[in-house]
Design an enzyme around this catalytic site. Structure first.
Site, PDB file in Angstrom:
ATOM      1  N   ARG A   1     -18.399  47.492 -33.349  1.00 33.94           N
ATOM      2  CA  ARG A   1     -17.889  46.113 -33.297  1.00 33.94           C
ATOM      3  C   ARG A   1     -19.044  45.124 -33.129  1.00 33.94           C
ATOM      4  O   ARG A   1     -19.977  45.380 -32.357  1.00 33.94           O
ATOM      5  CB  ARG A   1     -16.881  45.950 -32.155  1.00 33.94           C
ATOM      6  N   ASP A   2     -18.940  44.031 -33.886  1.00 35.18           N
ATOM      7  CA  ASP A   2     -19.968  42.988 -33.796  1.00 35.18           C
ATOM      8  C   ASP A   2     -19.937  42.355 -32.401  1.00 35.18           C
ATOM      9  O   ASP A   2     -18.871  42.072 -31.858  1.00 35.18           O
ATOM     10  CB  ASP A   2     -19.730  41.922 -34.877  1.00 35.18           C
ATOM     11  N   ILE A   3     -21.109  42.129 -31.847  1.00 36.99           N
ATOM     12  CA  ILE A   3     -21.234  41.573 -30.493  1.00 36.99           C
ATOM     13  C   ILE A   3     -20.777  40.114 -30.434  1.00 36.99           C
ATOM     14  O   ILE A   3     -20.431  39.599 -29.369  1.00 36.99           O
ATOM     15  CB  ILE A   3     -22.706  41.728 -30.016  1.00 36.99           C
TER      16      ILE A   3
ATOM     17  N   ASN B   1     -24.647  40.009 -46.066  1.00 32.22           N
ATOM     18  CA  ASN B   1     -25.594  38.900 -46.140  1.00 32.22           C
ATOM     19  C   ASN B   1     -26.964  39.458 -46.514  1.00 32.22           C
ATOM     20  O   ASN B   1     -27.420  40.437 -45.910  1.00 32.22           O
ATOM     21  CB  ASN B   1     -25.661  38.179 -44.790  1.00 32.22           C
TER      22      ASN B   1
ATOM     23  N   VAL C   1     -30.406  40.302 -39.150  1.00 27.32           N
ATOM     24  CA  VAL C   1     -30.913  41.619 -38.738  1.00 27.32           C
ATOM     25  C   VAL C   1     -31.345  42.361 -39.999  1.00 27.32           C
ATOM     26  O   VAL C   1     -30.542  42.569 -40.920  1.00 27.32           O
ATOM     27  CB  VAL C   1     -29.831  42.432 -37.984  1.00 27.32           C
TER      28      VAL C   1
ATOM     29  N   HIS D   1     -26.434  46.135 -43.452  1.00 24.59           N
ATOM     30  CA  HIS D   1     -25.152  46.253 -42.749  1.00 24.59           C
ATOM     31  C   HIS D   1     -24.068  45.534 -43.538  1.00 24.59           C
ATOM     32  O   HIS D   1     -24.297  44.477 -44.127  1.00 24.59           O
ATOM     33  CB  HIS D   1     -25.236  45.705 -41.321  1.00 24.59           C
TER      34      HIS D   1
ATOM     35  N   HIS E   1     -20.423  43.775 -43.172  1.00 24.29           N
ATOM     36  CA  HIS E   1     -19.448  43.219 -42.237  1.00 24.29           C
ATOM     37  C   HIS E   1     -18.045  43.514 -42.767  1.00 24.29           C
ATOM     38  O   HIS E   1     -17.746  43.232 -43.934  1.00 24.29           O
ATOM     39  CB  HIS E   1     -19.568  41.695 -42.150  1.00 24.29           C
TER      40      HIS E   1
HETATM   41  P1  AMP Z   1     -26.261  39.164 -40.272  1.00 23.18           P
HETATM   42  O1  AMP Z   1     -26.329  37.775 -39.718  1.00 23.18           O
HETATM   43  O2  AMP Z   1     -25.486  39.315 -41.536  1.00 23.18           O
HETATM   44  O3  AMP Z   1     -27.646  39.796 -40.354  1.00 23.18           O
HETATM   45  O4  AMP Z   1     -25.441  39.994 -39.221  1.00 23.18           O
HETATM   46  C1  AMP Z   1     -25.987  40.512 -38.061  1.00 23.18           C
HETATM   47  C2  AMP Z   1     -24.835  40.702 -37.107  1.00 23.18           C
HETATM   48  O5  AMP Z   1     -25.264  41.586 -36.091  1.00 23.18           O
HETATM   49  C3  AMP Z   1     -24.390  39.411 -36.418  1.00 23.18           C
HETATM   50  O6  AMP Z   1     -23.015  39.181 -36.738  1.00 23.18           O
HETATM   51  C4  AMP Z   1     -24.595  39.714 -34.932  1.00 23.18           C
HETATM   52  O7  AMP Z   1     -23.592  39.174 -34.129  1.00 23.18           O
HETATM   53  C5  AMP Z   1     -24.596  41.230 -34.913  1.00 23.18           C
HETATM   54  N1  AMP Z   1     -25.325  41.858 -33.826  1.00 23.18           N
HETATM   55  C6  AMP Z   1     -26.603  41.603 -33.429  1.00 23.18           C
HETATM   56  N2  AMP Z   1     -26.939  42.414 -32.409  1.00 23.18           N
HETATM   57  C7  AMP Z   1     -25.869  43.207 -32.173  1.00 23.18           C
HETATM   58  C8  AMP Z   1     -25.590  44.244 -31.244  1.00 23.18           C
HETATM   59  N3  AMP Z   1     -26.493  44.645 -30.345  1.00 23.18           N
HETATM   60  N4  AMP Z   1     -24.373  44.844 -31.269  1.00 23.18           N
HETATM   61  C9  AMP Z   1     -23.447  44.447 -32.176  1.00 23.18           C
HETATM   62  N5  AMP Z   1     -23.646  43.476 -33.075  1.00 23.18           N
HETATM   63  C10 AMP Z   1     -24.832  42.855 -33.085  1.00 23.18           C
END
Ligand code: AMP
Length: 112
Positions: free
Chosen positions: A29-31, A85, A94, A98, A100
């Site tokens: 799950r996204d944080i 993205n 990040v 990944h 979403h």
């Molecule tokens: P993006 O902006 O497409 O690179 O998505 C990166 C996603 O990673 C964002 O929606 C963040 O909220 C999520 N994220 C970053 N660190 C963590 C974490 N430790 N656990 C879960 N989600 C994370």
């Protein structure tokens, strides 16, 4: 990769709310959720971005895992969106590939 937060999640070195795992992928799950269901699906191997791979099997498997999780999360029939993205203008924050999986609310179009 040593300093990659998602590599650390994949290895279990950082806690996450995991919803799926197999030998090649993890989903958690996204944080900072942007919808009632917001799950990230990542390969365990470090691939920085979508444009860094031509592995059609790996990409296809990620989408099929999203389908399975959508069913488990009860958003399959209501509707769900998958997003990858890629690079800065698209909002990639990040640098570990990944996908979403978003659902549980009405989505707008065009996306912001
Ligand atoms: P993006 O902006 O497409 O690179 O998505 C990166 C996603 O990673 C964002 O929606 C963040 O909220 C999520 N994220 C970053 N660190 C963590 C974490 N430790 N656990 C879960 N989600 C994370």
């Amino acid at each position: 990769m040593e300093d990659c937060i998602f590599c650390k999640i994949a290895k279990g070195e950082i806690n996450s709310d995991k919803v799926y795992e197999d030998e090649k992928f993890v989903a958690f799950r996204d944080i900072n959720p942007q919808a009632p269901v917001h799950i990230l699906i990542i390969p365990k191997v470090h691939i920085p971005k979508l444009c860094d791979t031509e592995d059609a099997n790996l990409l296809g498997e990620m989408i099929l895992i999203a389908n399975k999780i959508a069913e488990k999360e009860n958003i399959k029939d209501r509707g769900y969106r998958i997003v990858i993205n890629t690079n800065r203008e698209a909002g990639q924050s990040v640098d570990h590939l990944h996908l979403h999986l978003l659902g549980g609310r009405i989505m707008k179009w065009p996306p912001g």
